[in-house]
Design an enzyme around this catalytic site. Sequence first.
Site, PDB file in Angstrom:
ATOM      1  N   ASP A  99       0.850  -1.192   0.000  1.00  0.00           N
ATOM      2  CA  ASP A  99       0.000   0.000   0.000  1.00  0.00           C
ATOM      3  C   ASP A  99       0.887   1.244   0.000  1.00  0.00           C
ATOM      4  N   THR A 102      -1.697   6.495   0.502  1.00  0.00           N
ATOM      5  CA  THR A 102      -2.213   7.780   0.045  1.00  0.00           C
ATOM      6  C   THR A 102      -3.112   8.339   1.151  1.00  0.00           C
ATOM      7  N   ASP A 125       4.411   1.336  -3.905  1.00  0.00           N
ATOM      8  CA  ASP A 125       3.462   1.731  -4.942  1.00  0.00           C
ATOM      9  C   ASP A 125       3.280   0.598  -5.946  1.00  0.00           C
ATOM     10  N   ILE A 126       2.053   0.337  -6.330  1.00  0.00           N
ATOM     11  CA  ILE A 126       1.802  -0.734  -7.305  1.00  0.00           C
ATOM     12  C   ILE A 126       2.426  -0.407  -8.663  1.00  0.00           C
ATOM     13  N   THR A 215     -15.765  -2.473  -9.932  1.00  0.00           N
ATOM     14  CA  THR A 215     -16.966  -1.765  -9.484  1.00  0.00           C
ATOM     15  C   THR A 215     -18.107  -1.891 -10.481  1.00  0.00           C
ATOM     16  N   ASP A 216     -19.317  -1.726  -9.969  1.00  0.00           N
ATOM     17  CA  ASP A 216     -20.489  -1.710 -10.867  1.00  0.00           C
ATOM     18  C   ASP A 216     -20.541  -0.425 -11.702  1.00  0.00           C
ATOM     19  N   TYR A 241     -13.339   8.216 -12.822  1.00  0.00           N
ATOM     20  CA  TYR A 241     -13.098   7.046 -11.970  1.00  0.00           C
ATOM     21  C   TYR A 241     -13.593   5.775 -12.653  1.00  0.00           C
ATOM     22  N   ALA A 243     -14.277   5.211 -15.744  1.00  0.00           N
ATOM     23  CA  ALA A 243     -13.545   4.912 -16.981  1.00  0.00           C
ATOM     24  C   ALA A 243     -12.190   4.289 -16.670  1.00  0.00           C
ATOM     25  N   LEU A 281     -20.354   8.712   1.203  1.00  0.00           N
ATOM     26  CA  LEU A 281     -21.630   9.202   1.737  1.00  0.00           C
ATOM     27  C   LEU A 281     -21.908   8.774   3.183  1.00  0.00           C
ATOM     28  N   ARG A 305     -28.451   3.710  -5.208  1.00  0.00           N
ATOM     29  CA  ARG A 305     -27.275   2.837  -5.124  1.00  0.00           C
ATOM     30  C   ARG A 305     -27.712   1.516  -4.492  1.00  0.00           C
ATOM     31  N   ASN A 340     -30.635   7.992  -2.119  1.00  0.00           N
ATOM     32  CA  ASN A 340     -29.761   8.655  -1.140  1.00  0.00           C
ATOM     33  C   ASN A 340     -30.583   9.255   0.003  1.00  0.00           C
TER      34      ASN A 340
HETATM   35  P1  NAD Z   1      -9.898   3.280  -0.611  1.00  0.00           P
HETATM   36  O1  NAD Z   1      -9.754   4.558  -1.347  1.00  0.00           O
HETATM   37  O2  NAD Z   1     -10.473   3.283   0.749  1.00  0.00           O
HETATM   38  O3  NAD Z   1      -8.467   2.566  -0.503  1.00  0.00           O
HETATM   39  C1  NAD Z   1      -7.566   2.528  -1.572  1.00  0.00           C
HETATM   40  C2  NAD Z   1      -6.230   2.030  -1.022  1.00  0.00           C
HETATM   41  O4  NAD Z   1      -5.318   1.928  -2.123  1.00  0.00           O
HETATM   42  C3  NAD Z   1      -5.589   2.984  -0.007  1.00  0.00           C
HETATM   43  O5  NAD Z   1      -5.082   2.251   1.084  1.00  0.00           O
HETATM   44  C4  NAD Z   1      -4.456   3.640  -0.786  1.00  0.00           C
HETATM   45  O6  NAD Z   1      -3.369   4.029   0.025  1.00  0.00           O
HETATM   46  C5  NAD Z   1      -4.074   2.520  -1.747  1.00  0.00           C
HETATM   47  N1  NAD Z   1      -3.420   3.018  -2.952  1.00  0.00           N
HETATM   48  C6  NAD Z   1      -3.839   4.028  -3.758  1.00  0.00           C
HETATM   49  N2  NAD Z   1      -2.961   4.209  -4.759  1.00  0.00           N
HETATM   50  C7  NAD Z   1      -1.987   3.276  -4.593  1.00  0.00           C
HETATM   51  C8  NAD Z   1      -0.819   2.940  -5.310  1.00  0.00           C
HETATM   52  N3  NAD Z   1      -0.462   3.614  -6.420  1.00  0.00           N
HETATM   53  N4  NAD Z   1      -0.047   1.929  -4.867  1.00  0.00           N
HETATM   54  C9  NAD Z   1      -0.392   1.242  -3.750  1.00  0.00           C
HETATM   55  N5  NAD Z   1      -1.475   1.526  -3.017  1.00  0.00           N
HETATM   56  C10 NAD Z   1      -2.274   2.530  -3.441  1.00  0.00           C
HETATM   57  O7  NAD Z   1     -10.706   2.318  -1.592  1.00  0.00           O
HETATM   58  P2  NAD Z   1     -11.837   1.252  -1.250  1.00  0.00           P
HETATM   59  O8  NAD Z   1     -13.130   1.934  -1.131  1.00  0.00           O
HETATM   60  O9  NAD Z   1     -11.337   0.380  -0.179  1.00  0.00           O
HETATM   61  O10 NAD Z   1     -11.861   0.437  -2.629  1.00  0.00           O
HETATM   62  C11 NAD Z   1     -10.952  -0.632  -2.845  1.00  0.00           C
HETATM   63  C12 NAD Z   1     -11.185  -1.179  -4.239  1.00  0.00           C
HETATM   64  O11 NAD Z   1     -12.526  -1.633  -4.364  1.00  0.00           O
HETATM   65  C13 NAD Z   1     -10.989  -0.159  -5.352  1.00  0.00           C
HETATM   66  O12 NAD Z   1     -10.350  -0.798  -6.418  1.00  0.00           O
HETATM   67  C14 NAD Z   1     -12.388   0.257  -5.730  1.00  0.00           C
HETATM   68  O13 NAD Z   1     -12.449   0.641  -7.081  1.00  0.00           O
HETATM   69  C15 NAD Z   1     -13.151  -1.017  -5.480  1.00  0.00           C
HETATM   70  N6  NAD Z   1     -14.560  -0.870  -5.120  1.00  0.00           N
HETATM   71  C16 NAD Z   1     -14.934  -0.041  -4.099  1.00  0.00           C
HETATM   72  C17 NAD Z   1     -16.278   0.028  -3.733  1.00  0.00           C
HETATM   73  C18 NAD Z   1     -16.731   0.913  -2.593  1.00  0.00           C
HETATM   74  O14 NAD Z   1     -17.928   1.043  -2.387  1.00  0.00           O
HETATM   75  N7  NAD Z   1     -15.843   1.515  -1.830  1.00  0.00           N
HETATM   76  C19 NAD Z   1     -17.223  -0.729  -4.422  1.00  0.00           C
HETATM   77  C20 NAD Z   1     -16.818  -1.544  -5.472  1.00  0.00           C
HETATM   78  C21 NAD Z   1     -15.475  -1.629  -5.799  1.00  0.00           C
HETATM   79  O1  DAU Z   2     -20.849   1.607  -6.864  1.00  0.00           O
HETATM   80  C1  DAU Z   2     -19.584   1.305  -6.376  1.00  0.00           C
HETATM   81  C2  DAU Z   2     -18.843   2.587  -6.079  1.00  0.00           C
HETATM   82  O2  DAU Z   2     -19.436   3.122  -4.890  1.00  0.00           O
HETATM   83  C3  DAU Z   2     -17.352   2.393  -5.882  1.00  0.00           C
HETATM   84  O3  DAU Z   2     -16.788   1.941  -7.074  1.00  0.00           O
HETATM   85  C4  DAU Z   2     -16.694   3.697  -5.462  1.00  0.00           C
HETATM   86  O4  DAU Z   2     -15.328   3.482  -5.176  1.00  0.00           O
HETATM   87  C5  DAU Z   2     -17.392   4.205  -4.206  1.00  0.00           C
HETATM   88  O5  DAU Z   2     -16.850   5.456  -3.850  1.00  0.00           O
HETATM   89  C6  DAU Z   2     -18.887   4.327  -4.440  1.00  0.00           C
HETATM   90  O6  DAU Z   2     -19.158   5.367  -5.388  1.00  0.00           O
HETATM   91  P1  DAU Z   2     -20.389   6.393  -5.201  1.00  0.00           P
HETATM   92  O7  DAU Z   2     -20.084   7.617  -5.947  1.00  0.00           O
HETATM   93  O8  DAU Z   2     -21.675   5.705  -5.472  1.00  0.00           O
HETATM   94  O9  DAU Z   2     -20.292   6.606  -3.602  1.00  0.00           O
HETATM   95  P2  DAU Z   2     -20.399   7.933  -2.724  1.00  0.00           P
HETATM   96  O10 DAU Z   2     -20.411   7.495  -1.301  1.00  0.00           O
HETATM   97  O11 DAU Z   2     -19.399   8.956  -3.117  1.00  0.00           O
HETATM   98  O12 DAU Z   2     -21.834   8.491  -3.103  1.00  0.00           O
HETATM   99  C7  DAU Z   2     -23.000   7.691  -2.923  1.00  0.00           C
HETATM  100  C8  DAU Z   2     -24.184   8.493  -3.415  1.00  0.00           C
HETATM  101  O13 DAU Z   2     -24.376   9.604  -2.547  1.00  0.00           O
HETATM  102  C9  DAU Z   2     -23.992   9.087  -4.799  1.00  0.00           C
HETATM  103  O14 DAU Z   2     -25.230   9.101  -5.491  1.00  0.00           O
HETATM  104  C10 DAU Z   2     -23.545  10.511  -4.537  1.00  0.00           C
HETATM  105  C11 DAU Z   2     -24.272  10.843  -3.260  1.00  0.00           C
HETATM  106  N1  DAU Z   2     -23.582  11.801  -2.360  1.00  0.00           N
HETATM  107  C12 DAU Z   2     -22.288  11.566  -2.030  1.00  0.00           C
HETATM  108  C13 DAU Z   2     -21.622  12.425  -1.196  1.00  0.00           C
HETATM  109  C14 DAU Z   2     -20.171  12.173  -0.838  1.00  0.00           C
HETATM  110  C15 DAU Z   2     -24.281  12.878  -1.843  1.00  0.00           C
HETATM  111  O15 DAU Z   2     -25.472  13.069  -2.114  1.00  0.00           O
HETATM  112  N2  DAU Z   2     -23.608  13.728  -0.996  1.00  0.00           N
HETATM  113  C16 DAU Z   2     -22.308  13.559  -0.674  1.00  0.00           C
HETATM  114  O16 DAU Z   2     -21.755  14.403   0.076  1.00  0.00           O
END
Ligand code: NAD
Ligand code: DAU
Length: 435
Positions: A99, A102, A125-126, A215-216, A241, A243, A281, A305, A340
């Site tokens: 990791d 970041t 770093d990856i 991700t979806d 993101y 893309a 959120l 969502r 939401n």
């Molecule tokens: P996050 O942002 O909480 O964590 C990302 C981690 O990756 C951090 O620890 C960061 O330090 C590390 N990182 C970033 N750039 C790096 C690099 N260049 N080299 C090494 N480490 C690096 O993310 P998350 O929410 O835990 O998501 C993890 C994975 O799951 C992501 O690939 C995301 O696209 C995917 N995902 C997330 C969600 C969600 O709801 N959070 C849903 C579906 C898929």
């Molecule tokens: O669907 C999977 C994705 O879910 C992951 O791939 C992403 O890494 C993860 O961040 C998440 O993306 P979203 O954009 O859906 O999550 P977020 O929590 O940022 O937002 C959820 C919903 O809430 C979205 O419709 C935007 C809305 N939102 C978000 C924030 C931060 C608000 O209305 N207010 C806010 O302040």
Amino acid sequence: MITQPSDPSTQHSTLSPQSSTLNPQHSTLNPQHSALSTQPSAPSPQSSTLSPQPSDLSPQSSVLRPHSLLITGGAGFIGSNFVHYWIKKYQEDRVVILDALTYAGNPANLEPVANHPQYRFVHGDIRDYDLVVNLLQEEKIDTIVHFAAESHVDRSIHGPDAFVDTNIIGTHTLLKAAKKVWLDRSSEKSESSLIAQSSVLSPPSSLCRFHHVSTDEVYGSLGLDDPAFSETTAYAPNSPYAASKAGSDYLVRSYFKTYGLPMTISNCSNNYGPYQFPEKLIPLLILNCLAGKSLPIYGDGLNIRDWLHVDDHCRGIDLVLKKGTVGQTYNIGGNCEKTNMEVVEAICRLMDELSPNKDSVPYSSLITYVKDRLGHDRRYAIDANLITSELGYAPAESFETGLRKTVEWYLANQDWCQNVMVGNYREWIEKNYED
Ligand code: NAD
Ligand code: DAU
């Protein structure tokens, strides 16, 4: 029938002294490293047992029992939950975390498991090709679970470059390294004796797995009456993101189709749970309630969502690793679509119950509509029939139980919250909400 790799503890004890320590310099990103990689060679005999004709690859079944895992992004939200999950369930497995720490990576997320004898954290770093190759060889990694990413849609709108760098270039660097160590080693005669010696001990490629966590959002946005995203839904990413994740998915697929790299992909819906950085959120709303700050809802609050507790995501990935078909993509979801507004109202109700405002003013009074996210996807929904029917997956948490546990976790971990709500976080909040 695939045979099990030998006992990892035995394997680790055979590591040469040279390879047992990792040069800390490796943790510094050196973009030149990726240019040092040799030209890809034809799939080795090992890979051809997995995939006789790279041009004619179809998904193949395998039962994989991982013994030495490289978990990228393991200090982030889902990655750290996965590390906790894995160490608790598979005590004998080696768990190596890579990791870059970041803003989203936090060593505190790993503190509860940091003293486990099979745990190792590498700050790096990856995109550092040499570092990744060394780690794969030194630790005899047979399974890469790739979480590391830039993950926040709003940040990708403000600054897409980091998303291309980490999500696309970073994933490609990992793929190149995995190909080199798992597939190319027997065909490369020009390696140094150290690497050649080390390679002899690496697991056969038929026992290896590159699992890419996606991700979806790669599928784009649904209308209210559209069917949920399935594994065959065409990609239509809308944010930088999404893309960048779509690009990384395609690269992973291409390394299977072209070279026979054994891989799986999971495309998951919105996760929530402990250790989620409060830019997202659900934790943002909980912490804003506690601080008496407004609860910002983008647009009309009717975007939908599909919510999944992070433990259920971890269980889904576990099933894919153990029972999934090599070359296959699996969608993972919670069958839990919420607007939401429904989410913010549920959080306000829980906060009113568990941590009432001292003036007994309901937290819902803090809800504030703010300007919409650019290109805001209207609806996501996951059709999880494949993972359910093929692998027996079903989420264990309902939204009610999972959200309650999550709110309780944030209330019980105020120190963690205060420690992450500094510096970069404050700047981000100012930039995103006070522009
Ligand atoms: P996050 O942002 O909480 O964590 C990302 C981690 O990756 C951090 O620890 C960061 O330090 C590390 N990182 C970033 N750039 C790096 C690099 N260049 N080299 C090494 N480490 C690096 O993310 P998350 O929410 O835990 O998501 C993890 C994975 O799951 C992501 O690939 C995301 O696209 C995917 N995902 C997330 C969600 C969600 O709801 N959070 C849903 C579906 C898929
Ligand atoms: O669907 C999977 C994705 O879910 C992951 O791939 C992403 O890494 C993860 O961040 C998440 O993306 P979203 O954009 O859906 O999550 P977020 O929590 O940022 O937002 C959820 C919903 O809430 C979205 O419709 C935007 C809305 N939102 C978000 C924030 C931060 C608000 O209305 N207010 C806010 O302040």
